[in-house]
Design a protein around this motif. Structure first.
Motif, PDB file in Angstrom:
ATOM      1  N   SER A  98       0.762  -1.289   0.277  1.00  0.00           N
ATOM      2  CA  SER A  98      -0.012  -0.149  -0.077  1.00  0.00           C
ATOM      3  C   SER A  98       0.940   1.221   0.084  1.00  0.00           C
ATOM      4  O   SER A  98       1.973   1.250   0.759  1.00  0.00           O
ATOM      5  CB  SER A  98      -0.805  -0.111   1.374  1.00  0.00           C
ATOM      6  OG  SER A  98      -1.663   1.041   1.313  1.00  0.00           O
ATOM      7  N   LYS A  99       0.387   2.155  -0.794  1.00  0.00           N
ATOM      8  CA  LYS A  99       0.978   3.611  -1.081  1.00  0.00           C
ATOM      9  C   LYS A  99       0.065   4.778  -0.837  1.00  0.00           C
ATOM     10  O   LYS A  99      -0.955   4.696  -1.280  1.00  0.00           O
ATOM     11  CB  LYS A  99       2.031   3.648  -2.189  1.00  0.00           C
ATOM     12  CG  LYS A  99       2.965   4.768  -2.055  1.00  0.00           C
ATOM     13  CD  LYS A  99       3.808   4.612  -3.342  1.00  0.00           C
ATOM     14  CE  LYS A  99       4.788   5.877  -3.623  1.00  0.00           C
ATOM     15  NZ  LYS A  99       5.590   5.970  -4.477  1.00  0.00           N
ATOM     16  N   LYS A 100       0.385   5.547   0.207  1.00  0.00           N
ATOM     17  CA  LYS A 100      -0.156   6.792   0.442  1.00  0.00           C
ATOM     18  C   LYS A 100       0.256   8.022  -0.643  1.00  0.00           C
ATOM     19  O   LYS A 100       1.232   8.144  -0.890  1.00  0.00           O
ATOM     20  CB  LYS A 100      -0.200   7.184   1.821  1.00  0.00           C
ATOM     21  CG  LYS A 100      -1.066   8.569   1.908  1.00  0.00           C
ATOM     22  CD  LYS A 100      -1.153   9.182   3.474  1.00  0.00           C
ATOM     23  CE  LYS A 100      -1.759  10.334   3.765  1.00  0.00           C
ATOM     24  NZ  LYS A 100      -1.808  10.545   5.188  1.00  0.00           N
ATOM     25  N   ILE A 101      -0.890   8.448  -1.494  1.00  0.00           N
ATOM     26  CA  ILE A 101      -0.584   9.518  -2.364  1.00  0.00           C
ATOM     27  C   ILE A 101      -1.428  10.753  -2.015  1.00  0.00           C
ATOM     28  O   ILE A 101      -2.559  10.658  -1.774  1.00  0.00           O
ATOM     29  CB  ILE A 101      -1.062   9.204  -3.734  1.00  0.00           C
ATOM     30  CG1 ILE A 101      -0.370   7.621  -4.060  1.00  0.00           C
ATOM     31  CG2 ILE A 101      -0.680  10.214  -4.778  1.00  0.00           C
ATOM     32  CD1 ILE A 101       1.182   7.901  -4.135  1.00  0.00           C
ATOM     33  N   THR A 102      -0.790  12.020  -2.184  1.00  0.00           N
ATOM     34  CA  THR A 102      -1.501  13.113  -1.876  1.00  0.00           C
ATOM     35  C   THR A 102      -1.313  14.112  -2.980  1.00  0.00           C
ATOM     36  O   THR A 102       0.071  14.414  -3.440  1.00  0.00           O
ATOM     37  CB  THR A 102      -1.086  13.901  -0.460  1.00  0.00           C
ATOM     38  OG1 THR A 102      -1.331  13.014   0.682  1.00  0.00           O
ATOM     39  CG2 THR A 102      -1.646  15.317  -0.236  1.00  0.00           C
ATOM     40  N   LEU A 141      -3.349  17.199 -12.820  1.00  0.00           N
ATOM     41  CA  LEU A 141      -3.386  16.002 -12.116  1.00  0.00           C
ATOM     42  C   LEU A 141      -2.217  14.938 -12.500  1.00  0.00           C
ATOM     43  O   LEU A 141      -1.685  14.167 -11.632  1.00  0.00           O
ATOM     44  CB  LEU A 141      -4.701  15.272 -12.078  1.00  0.00           C
ATOM     45  CG  LEU A 141      -5.903  15.729 -11.572  1.00  0.00           C
ATOM     46  CD1 LEU A 141      -7.127  15.085 -12.010  1.00  0.00           C
ATOM     47  CD2 LEU A 141      -5.794  15.670 -10.009  1.00  0.00           C
ATOM     48  N   ASN A 142      -2.116  14.689 -13.770  1.00  0.00           N
ATOM     49  CA  ASN A 142      -1.060  13.954 -14.279  1.00  0.00           C
ATOM     50  C   ASN A 142       0.524  14.216 -13.960  1.00  0.00           C
ATOM     51  O   ASN A 142       1.290  13.685 -13.510  1.00  0.00           O
ATOM     52  CB  ASN A 142      -1.235  13.475 -15.830  1.00  0.00           C
ATOM     53  CG  ASN A 142      -2.180  12.594 -16.013  1.00  0.00           C
ATOM     54  OD1 ASN A 142      -2.599  11.855 -15.234  1.00  0.00           O
ATOM     55  ND2 ASN A 142      -2.808  12.798 -17.290  1.00  0.00           N
ATOM     56  N   GLN A 143       0.790  15.785 -14.062  1.00  0.00           N
ATOM     57  CA  GLN A 143       1.830  16.357 -13.327  1.00  0.00           C
ATOM     58  C   GLN A 143       2.130  15.911 -12.101  1.00  0.00           C
ATOM     59  O   GLN A 143       3.215  15.532 -11.609  1.00  0.00           O
ATOM     60  CB  GLN A 143       2.053  17.699 -13.683  1.00  0.00           C
ATOM     61  CG  GLN A 143       1.759  18.097 -15.143  1.00  0.00           C
ATOM     62  CD  GLN A 143       1.942  19.613 -15.442  1.00  0.00           C
ATOM     63  OE1 GLN A 143       1.772  20.566 -14.452  1.00  0.00           O
ATOM     64  NE2 GLN A 143       1.505  20.225 -16.708  1.00  0.00           N
ATOM     65  N   ALA A 144       1.113  16.091 -11.174  1.00  0.00           N
ATOM     66  CA  ALA A 144       1.297  15.727  -9.705  1.00  0.00           C
ATOM     67  C   ALA A 144       1.632  14.155  -9.541  1.00  0.00           C
ATOM     68  O   ALA A 144       2.229  13.845  -8.789  1.00  0.00           O
ATOM     69  CB  ALA A 144      -0.217  16.113  -8.952  1.00  0.00           C
ATOM     70  N   ASN A 175       6.446   9.546  -8.969  1.00  0.00           N
ATOM     71  CA  ASN A 175       6.932   8.309  -9.435  1.00  0.00           C
ATOM     72  C   ASN A 175       5.996   7.137  -9.219  1.00  0.00           C
ATOM     73  O   ASN A 175       6.243   6.131  -9.153  1.00  0.00           O
ATOM     74  CB  ASN A 175       8.101   8.019  -8.634  1.00  0.00           C
ATOM     75  CG  ASN A 175       9.285   9.187  -8.760  1.00  0.00           C
ATOM     76  OD1 ASN A 175       9.455   9.643 -10.028  1.00  0.00           O
ATOM     77  ND2 ASN A 175      10.128   9.534  -7.882  1.00  0.00           N
ATOM     78  N   LEU A 176       4.660   7.406  -9.751  1.00  0.00           N
ATOM     79  CA  LEU A 176       3.683   6.237  -9.661  1.00  0.00           C
ATOM     80  C   LEU A 176       3.723   5.572 -11.124  1.00  0.00           C
ATOM     81  O   LEU A 176       3.686   6.440 -11.995  1.00  0.00           O
ATOM     82  CB  LEU A 176       2.402   6.820  -9.341  1.00  0.00           C
ATOM     83  CG  LEU A 176       2.173   7.205  -7.890  1.00  0.00           C
ATOM     84  CD1 LEU A 176       0.782   7.971  -7.608  1.00  0.00           C
ATOM     85  CD2 LEU A 176       2.429   6.269  -6.947  1.00  0.00           C
TER      86      LEU A 176
END
Length: 496
Positions: A289-293, A310-313, A318-319
Motif C-alpha cells: 500500500s502507498k499513500k498519495i497526496t 493531475l498527471n503532473q502531480a 513516481n507512480l
C-alpha cells in the motif's frame, strides 16, 4: 272489294328511319371524334385503332412517370443543396472556434450551434419524403434482420477500448466466407456516433461487406440487417452489446468523477477549499500500500487542463500506471492500472455548504474502496409490490432461456411450466442456474417508478447478475436465434 293502304306513308317512314340512323352515326362520329366507334363500323379498323390507342396511353403514362422521377430527384436535389449550405456553415463555425480570441462562453455557443445544425441534417435525411416515401433513408428491403433488445439514448456515451472494440458476425456454413469481423478505433462515442463508426468499418471491411448494415432506429434500438441475405447465425464481440444489451463490469482501480466540465467550462480551484486529494494504491492481494497526496495549484481549469495538472502531480510521485484521463465527454476518471485506488479523502470530494466552490469528484465518492463490479441485466417486466396476483405464465412456448456468461459458451436452461410471482421466478431460475453450473444469480429489485398504464408505485423487477466481477464480467442473452428463446426473453425481461 277495295283494300285500304298507305304505301307511300310507309315508304316515307322507312326512309326516315334510315336517314335518322345515318344522322345518329354521323353525330356519334362528330361527338367522339373517331370514325370507328364499334366493330360494326369496321371490325379490322377497330382492332388496329385500339392497339394504337393502347400504345399511345402507355407512352403518355411513361412520360408522366418520367416527370414524377424528375420531381423526386428535384426534391432530393433541393434538400442536398440545403444540407450543403449547412455544412458550409458548420465548417465556418469550426474555423471560427479555432480563434483564440474567443472566450469559453463563445466556444460553448459555437458548439451548441454546430450540434443544432447536425440535428437539422439528421431531420432532413429522416423526414424528406416524396409521395409518402422517404427520399434518403429508404434502401433495399431487408431479407434478414436481428432486432436489437437494448434501448439506447442517441447521446449516451460509450467508452471503446482495445481489445473490447470488435464485432464478429457468423453466417451459416454454406456461405463463403462464413465469418466476418471488424474493429473500431478506441475512443469515446455517443450511440449515434458509434453506430456510424461501425457502419463505416462495415463498408471498408475485408472481405467485402456482403450486405451488413447496422441500423439505429428512432425508438433507440440497434438492428443488424443483412440485405439480400438469408440468415445471420450469431453475432459476438464486445460491440454486439449494442444489439442485445450486455453490461460490462468495471475494472479495478477506476474512480470516475461526477463533475461535468460542460463544453470546456472552467472549474475554479481555491487553495484550502477544493485543491487536495489523498488516496492509497494497493496491489490486488492488498500486500503493498502507498499513500498519495495531490495538490492542484489555484486557478481556473477546463477538463484538459485539470487532467494535465493531475498527471503532473502523479508523475512527481513516481507512480507507475496511475493516471488521470477523460471519461465520457464531460468527466474525469482516476485509474490505477493493475492496482486498486482506496482510502479516498481530501477536499476535492467535498461540496461546500454554500455551494460557492465545486469539487473535481464531488462528495458522493467520499472515503472508501474502489472495487470490481459484476455485469448485471435488469428486466422491464414488473410486479407491483411483489403482488401474488400479477404472475408470469411459463408454458412450453416460453420456457427456454439461453445465455452466455463472460467468455464461456451459450448455455440453456428449461424453466418448469407454471405461473410465477417474481419471488418464485427468481428462486426457480437460481435452481436451474445451479443445476446447469451457470455462474449467475437471479434476484429482484424494488424501485418506486412510474409505469405507463399502471401508474406510480413500488415495482419489483427481475435482475440477473454475474457471479464474476471486473472488466471481463459480461452477460449475453440469446433472443434472436430461435423463437422460443425470444419469447422467453420477452416474457422475463420485456413484457409487463
Amino acid at each position: 272489294m277495295i283494300i285500304q293502304h298507305n304505301i307511300a306513308a310507309m315508304m316515307t317512314n322507312r326512309q326516315l328511319g334510315i336517314n335518322n340512323k345515318k344522322i345518329s352515326k354521323s353525330a356519334e362520329r362528330l361527338a367522339s371524334g373517331f370514325k370507328i366507334n364499334r366493330a360494326a363500323d369496321n371490325a379490322a379498323g377497330l382492332t388496329i385503332s385500339e392497339k394504337m390507342r393502347m400504345q399511345i396511353r402507355g407512352l403518355e403514362r411513361a412520360t408522366a412517370n418520367a416527370e414524377d422521377g424528375v420531381n423526386f430527384i428535384q426534391t432530393a436535389d433541393g434538400v442536398m443543396g440545403e444540407i450543403s449550405s449547412i455544412l458550409h456553415r458548420m465548417r465556418e463555425l469550426t474555423v471560427s472556434a479555432l480563434n483564440d480570441s474567443n472566450t469559453l462562453e463563445d466556444k460553448a455557443t459555437i458548439a451548441l450551434e454546430i450540434e443544432e445544425l447536425q440535428s437539422e441534417i439528421d431531420a432532413m435525411c429522416s423526414q424528406t419524403e416524396f409521395n409518402s416515401q422517404n427520399v434518403f433513408e429508404a434502401h433495399e428491403d431487408t431479407y434478414y434482420s436481428i432486432k436489437g433488445s437494448k434501448q439506447w439514448d442517441p447521446m449516451q456515451f460509450h467508452i471503446v477500448e482495445e481489445p473490447h472494440n470488435d464485432l464478429i458476425i457468423y453466417l451459416p456454413e454454406d456461405y463463403e466466407p462464413s465469418t466476418y469481423s471488424i474493429k473500431v478505433s478506441k475512443g469515446n462515442y455517443t450511440t449515434q456516433e458509434l453506430v456510424d463508426e461501425i457502419d463505416t468499418a462495415l463498408e471498408q471491411m475485408t472481405p467485402p461487406n456482403p450486405g451488413f448494415v447496422l441500423e439505429f432506429t428512432k425508438d433507440g434500438y440497434c438492428n443488424l440487417n443483412f440485405e439480400g441475405g438469408e440468415e445471420i447465425k450469431s453475432v459476438e464481440g464486445a460491440l454486439s452489446g449494442l444489439i442485445y444489451g450486455r453490461n460490462n463490469g468495471s475494472e479495478y482501480g477506476k474512480l470516475v468523477g461526477t463533475t461535468q466540465f460542460e463544453a470546456g467550462w472552467p472549474l475554479h480551484i481555491v487553495s484550502g477549499r477544493n485543491d487536495t486529494v489523498t488516496f492509497y494504491t494497493e496491489d490486488l492481494n492488498g500486500s503493498e500500500s502507498k499513500k498519495i497526496t495531490l495538490t492542484i495549484p489555484a486557478g481556473y481549469y477546463g477538463r484538459e487542463a485539470m487532467i494535465d495538472k493531475l498527471n503532473q502531480a502523479l508523475e512527481a510521485q513516481n507512480l507507475e500506471g496511475v493516471i488521470a484521463k477523460e471519461y465520457g465527454d464531460k468527466s474525469i476518471q482516476l485509474s490505477a492500472g493493475q492496482n486498486v485506488v482506496t482510502g479516498l479523502k481530501g477536499n476535492m470530494f467535498a461540496i461546500d455548504d454554500d455551494n460557492s466552490y465545486s469539487s473535481v469528484f464531488y462528495d458522493n465518492v467520499k472515503s472508501g474502496k474502489s472495487t470490481q463490479t459484476a455485469a448485471y441485466f435488469e428486466g422491464r417486466a414488473y410486479y407491483r409490490d411483489g403482488s401474488k396476483t400479477n404472475k408470469l405464465k411459463i408454458t412450453s412456448s416460453n420456457n427456454k432461456l439461453r445465455l452466455k456468461v463472460d467468455d464461456g459458451d451459450f448455455q440453456e436452461i428449461t424453466i418448469e411450466e407454471a405461473d410465477y410471482t417474481i419471488e418464485s421466478l427468481a428462486k426457480e431460475l437460481n435452481e436451474k442456474f445451479q443445476e446447469a453450473d451457470i455462474q449467475v444469480t437471479a434476484s429482484t429489485s424494488l424501485r418506486y417508478v412510474y409505469v405507463e398504464g399502471a401508474g406510480s408505485g413500488n415495482y419489483d423487477f427481475l435482475v440477473i447478475t454475474s457471479n464474476s466481477k471486473g472488466n471481463n464480467s459480461t452477460l449475453l442473452f440469446d433472443d434472436y436465434s430461435n423463437d422460443i428463446y425470444k419469447d422467453t426473453y420477452d416474457t422475463l425481461f420485456r413484457k409487463t
